[in-house]
Design a protein around this motif. Structure first.
Motif, PDB file in Angstrom:
ATOM      1  N   GLU A  83      32.478  -3.227  78.370  1.00  0.00           N
ATOM      2  CA  GLU A  83      33.092  -4.295  77.563  1.00  0.00           C
ATOM      3  C   GLU A  83      34.566  -4.453  77.891  1.00  0.00           C
ATOM      4  N   THR A 102      36.056  -4.034  80.551  1.00  0.00           N
ATOM      5  CA  THR A 102      36.304  -4.649  81.856  1.00  0.00           C
ATOM      6  C   THR A 102      36.053  -6.162  81.807  1.00  0.00           C
ATOM      7  N   GLY A 103      35.495  -6.633  80.704  1.00  0.00           N
ATOM      8  CA  GLY A 103      35.202  -8.070  80.580  1.00  0.00           C
ATOM      9  C   GLY A 103      33.880  -8.439  81.231  1.00  0.00           C
ATOM     10  N   ALA A 104      33.010  -7.434  81.453  1.00  0.00           N
ATOM     11  CA  ALA A 104      31.697  -7.710  82.063  1.00  0.00           C
ATOM     12  C   ALA A 104      30.876  -8.618  81.145  1.00  0.00           C
ATOM     13  N   PRO A 105      30.082  -9.536  81.721  1.00  0.00           N
ATOM     14  CA  PRO A 105      29.279 -10.435  80.876  1.00  0.00           C
ATOM     15  C   PRO A 105      28.238  -9.662  80.060  1.00  0.00           C
TER      16      PRO A 105
END
Lengths: 302, 209
Positions: free
Chosen positions: B88, B90-93
């Motif tokens: 989360e 890292t901004g992962a989808p």
């Protein structure tokens, strides 16, 4: 980039909400303290408003009546009225003719036969008068001096001398109430802000290890602070709702009987102000919760 | 730590061995920028870590997957959420998180405990969760600080197999341990620390303390 910002925001909201309901005990304490602070602020705000309405109402009642001799013609009295209006800072001045005075008397005592019979016999004994209302009680003594010096022959009597102490007393009390309200408001606001900030600070102090771990696994300061700020805002929102509910109930508890003695309806004023008060409560709650979290977490992000 | 200098190439597998207090954890803390050296520099991917602006520390940490000796799990999050959190940040989808977290749970045998909180699972299970969290975002480097300390022989073998597999796929692995058997079985590079100093650094080393 924009997509990542939206994802991060959504996650901060989700994490903030999860933290809020999972840490039930801590959230309850924070909401409780914030509710007290918001209720105090909103209550003081309402109290200041109510006090202001009451003060104005009382001040309106503090007026001075100048009775003119029977022989003084109406034109002369109206000239004096205009003169007073021009020379002094007053809120209002009413001319009551002899006929008006008689009508008012009949309205008041019309049901008492003996009084009415006596009135029939003497004709119209009532003098024409000017009723003066001023914002500053000192204006009354100035007007009195002016009338005694310039219109001694026209004026029959001024009821200021025997009411002077009462009128000045009323103004002294209302002025103290205004000042007291402002000082009380400032002191209470400072206490409320300190109370909320320290509660949030203690809450976040308990989470300092967790914050450290979040940073070690790669959380950026903005992402981390975001979730705590959202959590603070949720606390503020819930506290504002709780505080609104408390004040709403209090509004209904104001006894109607108070309204008999005053020309203002306190309960109506209270309820009319509620939408504005709710916005105020929401604003205070959310801003206090947000900034307290921001400052308290900032300490552990250096 | 004193007078230390060594280089780990991309794709290396190196064990850092030494007794408790030799400086293994301190070394990892400095690599993560949790602590700063009083003197000298640490380079990561050619960049001087000490000269990186503070706000870039999170970027550095996302390139490193760390298995902490004391697990460092987030107590208010479930096992699933602890692992997902590393992705989360890292901004992962969301789609990727939903796909990879169950895989990681499967890999470390924690599927059944996914919805448990850390205080509801054993030490070994916490360690396996910490391992899954360290691997989930596909880091360039894995720092494993005593990752098998609380594991039984079966899970110890599984973890080592996993680290070797990741290393084979190109991930650099630094393993801090004082487990003689583990080091000798690996037969890889061994850097031995004693009282904060390197006493040996051999390509196919053995546990010598």
């Amino acid at each position: 980039m924009k997509e990542k910002i939206i994802i991060s925001f959504k996650r901060a909201v989700k994490l903030g909400w999860k933290n809020f309901h999972r840490e039930g005990g801590i959230s309850f304490v924070a909401v409780f303290v914030l509710t007290i602070a918001i209720t105090l602020a909103a209550f003081l705000f309402l109290l200041t408003g109510v006090a202001d309405v009451l003060i104005k109402d009382i001040e309106q009642k503090a007026d001075v009546t100048v009775d003119f001799r029977i022989a003084v013609p109406e034109e002369r009295i109206l000239e004096v009225r205009d003169e007073i209006s021009e020379k002094f800072e007053i809120n209002g001045i009413n001319y009551v003719s002899r006929e008006d005075a008689r009508t008012q008397f009949i309205k008041r005592f019309g049901d008492r036969d003996a009084v009415m019979e006596s009135l029939e016999e003497v004709g119209n004994p009532f003098p024409a008068s000017l009723n003066i209302r001023a914002e500053d009680p000192y204006v009354y003594s100035q007007i009195t001096d002016f009338l005694e010096e310039e219109h001694e022959d026209d004026v029959y009597g001024i009821d200021f001398a025997n009411r002077e102490e009462v009128i000045e007393g009323i103004f002294a009390v209302t002025e103290s109430a205004r000042r007291g309200g402002i000082i009380l408001g400032i002191v209470a606001s400072i206490i409320a802000v300190l109370l909320v900030y320290n509660t949030v600070k203690l809450t976040i102090y308990g989470l300092r290890e967790e914050i450290k771990v979040m940073r070690l696994v790669g959380s950026s300061n903005i992402f981390l602070q975001g979730s705590f700020v959202i959590q603070g805002m949720i606390v503020g929102l819930v506290a504002a709702l709780a505080s609104f509910f408390i004040l709403f109930l209090l509004g209904f508890l104001i006894p109607q009987s108070y309204n008999i003695t005053l020309e203002v309806n306190l309960q109506q004023y209270f309820l009319e102000m509620m939408p504005f008060v709710f916005v105020l409560q929401l604003g205070i709650g959310i801003i206090l919760g947000m900034f307290s979290s921001l400052i308290a977490t900032g300490k552990y992000l250096k | 730590m004193e007078n230390i200098s060594f280089k780990v190439e991309r794709g290396d597998f190196a064990s850092i061995v030494g007794k408790s207090g030799a400086g293994k954890t301190t070394l990892f803390k400095m690599l993560l920028r949790e602590e700063e050296p009083t003197e000298g520099n640490i380079f990561f991917d050619g960049r001087n870590v000490q000269e990186m602006p503070a706000r870039e520390s999170c970027v550095l940490r996302r390139k490193i997957g760390t298995i902490f000796q004391d697990y460092k799990l987030l107590p208010s999050k479930t096992i699933y959420e602890n692992i997902a959190y590393a992705m989360e940040v890292t901004g992962a989808p969301d789609g990727e998180i939903k796909r990879y977290v169950p895989e990681a749970l499967e890999m470390v045998g924690m599927v059944k405990q996914a919805m448990h909180f850390p205080h509801e699972v054993s030490g070994g299970e916490k360690q396996r969760t910490a391992i899954a969290r360290a691997l989930i975002h596909d880091p360039d480097v894995i720092l494993a600080d005593e990752p098998t300390g609380d594991l039984d022989p079966y899970h110890t073998r599984e973890v080592l197999k996993l680290l070797l597999k990741l290393n084979k796929e190109g991930t650099t692995v630094l393993l801090a341990t004082h487990d003689k058997e583990v080091v000798n079985d690996l037969g890889r590079r061994v850097i031995t620390l004693k009282d904060g100093k390197i006493v040996s650094d051999s390509k196919q080393g053995r546990f010598i303390l």
